[in-house]
Design a protein around this motif. Sequence first.
Motif, short mmCIF file in Angstrom:
data_model
loop_
_atom_site.label_atom_id
_atom_site.label_comp_id
_atom_site.label_asym_id
_atom_site.label_seq_id
_atom_site.Cartn_x
_atom_site.Cartn_y
_atom_site.Cartn_z
N VAL A 124 0.86 -1.06 0.05
CA VAL A 124 -0.10 -0.11 0.04
C VAL A 124 0.71 1.13 0.08
O VAL A 124 1.74 1.36 0.87
N ASP A 125 0.77 2.18 -1.01
CA ASP A 125 1.39 3.43 -0.92
C ASP A 125 0.44 4.54 -0.55
O ASP A 125 -0.48 4.96 -1.18
N GLU A 126 0.73 4.58 0.71
CA GLU A 126 -0.26 5.54 1.59
C GLU A 126 -0.36 7.06 0.99
O GLU A 126 -1.34 7.46 1.03
N GLU A 127 0.86 7.59 0.67
CA GLU A 127 0.86 8.76 0.27
C GLU A 127 0.16 9.14 -0.90
O GLU A 127 -0.43 10.25 -1.11
N ASN A 128 0.27 8.09 -1.98
CA ASN A 128 -0.48 8.42 -3.24
C ASN A 128 -2.06 7.52 -3.50
O ASN A 128 -2.19 7.54 -4.48
N GLY A 129 -2.24 6.79 -2.17
CA GLY A 129 -3.49 6.16 -2.27
C GLY A 129 -3.65 4.96 -3.28
O GLY A 129 -4.63 4.81 -3.70
N MET A 130 -2.54 4.38 -3.39
CA MET A 130 -2.38 3.25 -4.51
C MET A 130 -2.08 1.94 -3.73
O MET A 130 -1.50 1.82 -2.66
N ALA A 131 -2.32 0.66 -4.44
CA ALA A 131 -2.07 -0.61 -3.89
C ALA A 131 -1.88 -1.51 -5.09
O ALA A 131 -2.37 -1.41 -5.81
N THR A 132 -0.84 -2.18 -4.61
CA THR A 132 -0.34 -3.36 -5.59
C THR A 132 -0.89 -4.55 -4.90
O THR A 132 -0.72 -4.95 -3.90
N VAL A 133 -1.76 -4.99 -5.85
CA VAL A 133 -2.35 -6.44 -5.34
C VAL A 133 -2.28 -7.51 -6.59
O VAL A 133 -1.59 -7.33 -7.61
N GLN A 134 -2.23 -8.62 -6.03
CA GLN A 134 -2.08 -9.89 -6.64
C GLN A 134 -3.39 -10.51 -6.99
O GLN A 134 -4.25 -10.74 -6.17
N VAL A 135 -3.84 -10.64 -8.34
CA VAL A 135 -4.83 -11.23 -8.71
C VAL A 135 -4.98 -12.61 -8.90
O VAL A 135 -3.90 -13.22 -9.62
#
Length: 61
Positions: free
Chosen positions: A30-41
Amino acid sequence: MDVKRAMDIYTSKEMIPVHLDGESVWIERVDEENGMATVQVGSRPTNTHTVGVDRLEEQRK
Protein backbone atom coordinates in the motif's frame (compact mmCIF):
# COMPACT_ATOMS: atom_id res chain seq x y z
CA MET A 1 -12.09 1.41 0.36
CA ASP A 2 -9.90 4.10 1.87
CA VAL A 3 -6.13 4.04 2.43
CA LYS A 4 -6.42 3.44 6.18
CA ARG A 5 -8.59 0.34 5.69
CA ALA A 6 -6.26 -0.96 2.96
CA MET A 7 -3.34 -0.63 5.40
CA ASP A 8 -5.34 -2.35 8.14
CA ILE A 9 -6.03 -5.29 5.84
CA TYR A 10 -2.45 -5.39 4.56
CA THR A 11 -0.99 -5.53 8.08
CA SER A 12 -3.64 -7.85 9.53
CA LYS A 13 -2.73 -11.40 10.52
CA GLU A 14 -6.25 -12.42 9.46
CA MET A 15 -7.13 -13.33 5.89
CA ILE A 16 -9.59 -10.61 4.90
CA PRO A 17 -11.22 -11.10 1.47
CA VAL A 18 -10.73 -8.18 -0.94
CA HIS A 19 -12.04 -7.81 -4.49
CA LEU A 20 -11.05 -5.73 -7.50
CA ASP A 21 -13.67 -5.56 -10.24
CA GLY A 22 -15.32 -8.67 -8.81
CA GLU A 23 -12.12 -10.74 -8.68
CA SER A 24 -10.46 -11.92 -5.50
CA VAL A 25 -7.11 -10.19 -4.82
CA TRP A 26 -4.39 -10.06 -2.16
CA ILE A 27 -2.93 -6.73 -1.14
CA GLU A 28 0.84 -6.90 -1.64
CA ARG A 29 1.73 -3.26 -0.89
CA VAL A 30 0.00 0.00 0.00
CA ASP A 31 1.35 3.40 -1.04
CA GLU A 32 -0.37 5.58 1.57
CA GLU A 33 0.98 8.84 0.19
CA ASN A 34 -0.49 8.29 -3.28
CA GLY A 35 -3.55 6.22 -2.33
CA MET A 36 -2.42 3.26 -4.42
CA ALA A 37 -2.16 -0.47 -3.74
CA THR A 38 -0.35 -3.27 -5.53
CA VAL A 39 -2.49 -6.39 -5.57
CA GLN A 40 -2.05 -9.97 -6.71
CA VAL A 41 -5.00 -11.18 -8.77
CA GLY A 42 -5.96 -14.81 -8.19
CA SER A 43 -3.26 -17.32 -7.29
CA ARG A 44 -0.58 -16.34 -9.82
CA PRO A 45 2.17 -14.29 -8.10
CA THR A 46 3.15 -12.68 -11.42
CA ASN A 47 -0.37 -11.34 -12.01
CA THR A 48 -0.10 -8.04 -10.12
CA HIS A 49 -1.71 -4.65 -10.69
CA THR A 50 -1.24 -1.26 -9.07
CA VAL A 51 -4.59 0.47 -8.60
CA GLY A 52 -6.20 3.22 -6.57
CA VAL A 53 -7.37 1.87 -3.20
CA ASP A 54 -10.80 3.32 -3.95
CA ARG A 55 -11.22 0.51 -6.53
CA LEU A 56 -10.79 -2.18 -3.87
CA GLU A 57 -13.80 -3.63 -2.08
CA GLU A 58 -13.74 -5.55 1.17
CA GLN A 59 -15.90 -8.66 1.08
CA ARG A 60 -18.22 -8.29 4.05
CA LYS A 61 -19.33 -11.37 5.94
